[in-house]
Motif scaffolding. Structure first.
Motif, PDB file in Angstrom:
ATOM      1  N   ARG A 126       0.835  -1.201   0.000  1.00 47.97           N
ATOM      2  CA  ARG A 126       0.000   0.000   0.000  1.00 47.97           C
ATOM      3  C   ARG A 126       0.875   1.258   0.000  1.00 47.97           C
ATOM      4  NH1 ARG A 126      -4.990   0.921  -1.702  1.00 47.97           N
ATOM      5  NH2 ARG A 126      -6.002   2.512  -0.499  1.00 47.97           N
ATOM      6  N   ALA A 127       1.922   1.285   0.827  1.00 47.73           N
ATOM      7  CA  ALA A 127       2.805   2.455   0.893  1.00 47.73           C
ATOM      8  C   ALA A 127       3.553   2.649  -0.416  1.00 47.73           C
ATOM      9  CB  ALA A 127       3.784   2.310   2.054  1.00 47.73           C
ATOM     10  N   SER A 128       4.035   1.577  -1.023  1.00 47.97           N
ATOM     11  CA  SER A 128       4.794   1.717  -2.271  1.00 47.97           C
ATOM     12  C   SER A 128       3.890   2.179  -3.403  1.00 47.97           C
ATOM     13  CB  SER A 128       5.492   0.409  -2.639  1.00 47.97           C
ATOM     14  OG  SER A 128       4.584  -0.553  -3.143  1.00 47.97           O
ATOM     15  N   ILE A 129       2.648   1.752  -3.401  1.00 43.84           N
ATOM     16  CA  ILE A 129       1.716   2.193  -4.436  1.00 43.84           C
ATOM     17  C   ILE A 129       1.462   3.685  -4.293  1.00 43.84           C
ATOM     18  CG2 ILE A 129      -0.710   2.052  -5.187  1.00 43.84           C
ATOM     19  CD1 ILE A 129       1.006  -0.225  -6.232  1.00 43.84           C
ATOM     20  N   ARG A 130       1.245   4.147  -3.074  1.00 45.21           N
ATOM     21  CA  ARG A 130       0.969   5.576  -2.852  1.00 45.21           C
ATOM     22  C   ARG A 130       2.179   6.440  -3.225  1.00 45.21           C
ATOM     23  NH1 ARG A 130      -4.094   5.945  -1.424  1.00 45.21           N
ATOM     24  NH2 ARG A 130      -4.898   4.816   0.354  1.00 45.21           N
ATOM     25  N   THR A 131       3.389   5.921  -3.025  1.00 42.63           N
ATOM     26  CA  THR A 131       4.590   6.672  -3.367  1.00 42.63           C
ATOM     27  C   THR A 131       4.781   6.745  -4.879  1.00 42.63           C
ATOM     28  OG1 THR A 131       5.636   6.003  -1.311  1.00 42.63           O
ATOM     29  CG2 THR A 131       7.093   6.742  -3.073  1.00 42.63           C
ATOM     30  N   GLU A 132       4.635   5.608  -5.540  1.00 41.44           N
ATOM     31  CA  GLU A 132       4.915   5.560  -6.968  1.00 41.44           C
ATOM     32  C   GLU A 132       3.715   5.895  -7.840  1.00 41.44           C
ATOM     33  OE1 GLU A 132       7.226   2.283  -8.250  1.00 41.44           O
ATOM     34  OE2 GLU A 132       8.274   2.160  -6.337  1.00 41.44           O
ATOM     35  N   TYR A 133       2.515   5.765  -7.306  1.00 40.35           N
ATOM     36  CA  TYR A 133       1.294   6.052  -8.051  1.00 40.35           C
ATOM     37  C   TYR A 133       0.415   6.948  -7.180  1.00 40.35           C
ATOM     38  CZ  TYR A 133       3.044   2.000 -10.524  1.00 40.35           C
ATOM     39  OH  TYR A 133       3.850   1.120 -11.197  1.00 40.35           O
ATOM     40  N   PRO A 134       0.735   8.251  -7.100  1.00 41.71           N
ATOM     41  CA  PRO A 134       0.017   9.127  -6.174  1.00 41.71           C
ATOM     42  C   PRO A 134      -1.473   9.264  -6.487  1.00 41.71           C
ATOM     43  CG  PRO A 134       1.608  10.373  -7.488  1.00 41.71           C
ATOM     44  CD  PRO A 134       1.800   8.934  -7.812  1.00 41.71           C
ATOM     45  N   TRP A 135      -1.886   8.932  -7.695  1.00 42.89           N
ATOM     46  CA  TRP A 135      -3.314   8.990  -8.029  1.00 42.89           C
ATOM     47  C   TRP A 135      -4.106   7.947  -7.256  1.00 42.89           C
ATOM     48  CZ3 TRP A 135      -4.765   4.255  -9.527  1.00 42.89           C
ATOM     49  CH2 TRP A 135      -3.802   3.431 -10.121  1.00 42.89           C
ATOM     50  N   GLU A 136      -3.444   6.928  -6.760  1.00 39.54           N
ATOM     51  CA  GLU A 136      -4.131   5.827  -6.086  1.00 39.54           C
ATOM     52  C   GLU A 136      -4.438   6.251  -4.655  1.00 39.54           C
ATOM     53  OE1 GLU A 136      -5.937   3.163  -4.732  1.00 39.54           O
ATOM     54  OE2 GLU A 136      -4.033   2.702  -3.798  1.00 39.54           O
ATOM     55  N   THR A 137      -5.617   6.817  -4.460  1.00 36.76           N
ATOM     56  CA  THR A 137      -5.968   7.362  -3.158  1.00 36.76           C
ATOM     57  C   THR A 137      -7.159   6.660  -2.516  1.00 36.76           C
ATOM     58  OG1 THR A 137      -7.381   9.030  -4.182  1.00 36.76           O
ATOM     59  CG2 THR A 137      -5.079   9.647  -3.759  1.00 36.76           C
ATOM     60  N   LEU A 138      -7.667   5.622  -3.131  1.00 41.73           N
ATOM     61  CA  LEU A 138      -8.830   4.947  -2.556  1.00 41.73           C
ATOM     62  C   LEU A 138      -8.486   4.316  -1.218  1.00 41.73           C
ATOM     63  CD1 LEU A 138     -10.527   2.906  -5.422  1.00 41.73           C
ATOM     64  CD2 LEU A 138     -11.426   4.879  -4.226  1.00 41.73           C
ATOM     65  N   PRO A 139      -9.288   4.589  -0.206  1.00 40.30           N
ATOM     66  CA  PRO A 139      -9.092   3.870   1.061  1.00 40.30           C
ATOM     67  C   PRO A 139      -9.351   2.375   0.848  1.00 40.30           C
ATOM     68  CG  PRO A 139     -10.568   5.756   1.342  1.00 40.30           C
ATOM     69  CD  PRO A 139     -10.350   5.573  -0.128  1.00 40.30           C
ATOM     70  N   MET A 140      -8.670   1.556   1.604  1.00 37.51           N
ATOM     71  CA  MET A 140      -8.794   0.103   1.438  1.00 37.51           C
ATOM     72  C   MET A 140     -10.240  -0.363   1.621  1.00 37.51           C
ATOM     73  SD  MET A 140      -6.852  -2.173   0.445  1.00 37.51           S
ATOM     74  CE  MET A 140      -7.400  -3.786  -0.029  1.00 37.51           C
ATOM     75  N   ALA A 141     -10.980   0.267   2.518  1.00 38.23           N
ATOM     76  CA  ALA A 141     -12.376  -0.126   2.721  1.00 38.23           C
ATOM     77  C   ALA A 141     -13.183   0.072   1.446  1.00 38.23           C
ATOM     78  CB  ALA A 141     -12.989   0.675   3.867  1.00 38.23           C
ATOM     79  N   GLN A 142     -12.898   1.142   0.707  1.00 36.81           N
ATOM     80  CA  GLN A 142     -13.608   1.368  -0.552  1.00 36.81           C
ATOM     81  C   GLN A 142     -13.164   0.379  -1.620  1.00 36.81           C
ATOM     82  OE1 GLN A 142     -13.644   5.446  -1.851  1.00 36.81           O
ATOM     83  NE2 GLN A 142     -14.468   6.184   0.086  1.00 36.81           N
ATOM     84  N   VAL A 143     -11.885   0.065  -1.659  1.00 35.57           N
ATOM     85  CA  VAL A 143     -11.394  -0.934  -2.615  1.00 35.57           C
ATOM     86  C   VAL A 143     -12.098  -2.266  -2.365  1.00 35.57           C
ATOM     87  CG1 VAL A 143      -9.388  -2.306  -3.332  1.00 35.57           C
ATOM     88  CG2 VAL A 143      -9.148   0.160  -2.958  1.00 35.57           C
ATOM     89  N   GLU A 144     -12.199  -2.658  -1.098  1.00 35.60           N
ATOM     90  CA  GLU A 144     -12.845  -3.925  -0.771  1.00 35.60           C
ATOM     91  C   GLU A 144     -14.318  -3.921  -1.165  1.00 35.60           C
ATOM     92  OE1 GLU A 144     -11.828  -4.451   3.349  1.00 35.60           O
ATOM     93  OE2 GLU A 144      -9.799  -5.119   2.862  1.00 35.60           O
ATOM     94  N   LEU A 145     -14.995  -2.787  -1.012  1.00 37.37           N
ATOM     95  CA  LEU A 145     -16.393  -2.701  -1.452  1.00 37.37           C
ATOM     96  C   LEU A 145     -16.491  -2.791  -2.972  1.00 37.37           C
ATOM     97  CD1 LEU A 145     -18.016  -0.028   0.889  1.00 37.37           C
ATOM     98  CD2 LEU A 145     -18.307  -2.495   0.925  1.00 37.37           C
TER      99      LEU A 145
END
Length: 165
Positions: free
Chosen positions: A37-56
């Protein structure tokens, strides 16, 4: 000296030789999820969905349309929590609420094209990062990970009461 003022040295972390498998697996899964999750946010800053929303989004990709209560039961969350998440996701255009086709008195939530696209982009980014990490391992470690995958998936099925296993 009172019991509260006593200083206790930190408990040493268990090693692979003396820690139970369940503890090591818990640590590995937790660390892997956090690191990914941390590496995605660093390298892909557009990825801002909270994990709870991803799971939904993942639930809706598999089971859509779905009532809020059914989603809450599947995710083992309070209906009010899911309802709040759904409201945020409706505002973001990721899901839509409509009349439940099975019961016109109720509403159901569906994944929008934007939601499908966001979920696909999320999955692709994570797969790309994991692929890069796997490629950096030596052949023996890659083989060990590959060999462990079926057992890890079986564990996930055993832990998920909603799983068809």
């Amino acid at each position: 000296m009172s019991p509260q003022s006593r200083h206790h040295p930190p408990t040493p972390r268990p090693t692979a030789a003396d820690a139970p498998d369940a503890r090591l697996l818990t640590e590995a899964v937790t660390h892997l999820r956090r690191a990914l999750r941390a590496s995605i946010r660093t390298e892909y800053p557009w990825e801002t969905l909270p994990m709870a929303q991803v799971e939904l989004l993942q639930v809706l990709a598999e089971h859509s349309p779905a009532r809020v209560g059914d989603i809450a039961a599947r995710q083992r969350l309070a209906v009010s929590t899911v309802s709040g998440l759904i409201s945020q996701m409706i505002s973001a255009g990721l899901v839509a609420r409509a009349v439940d086709p099975r019961d016109r008195r109720a509403s159901a939530v569906t994944l929008t094209d934007a939601g499908r696209g966001q979920l696909a982009a999320w999955a692709q980014a994570h797969e790309r990062r994991l692929s890069e990490a796997l490629e950096s391992l030596d052949a023996d470690d890659r083989s060990a990970v590959r060999a462990a995958l079926p057992a890890l998936l079986r564990i996930a099925d055993l832990l998920d009461p909603g799983s068809p296993s």
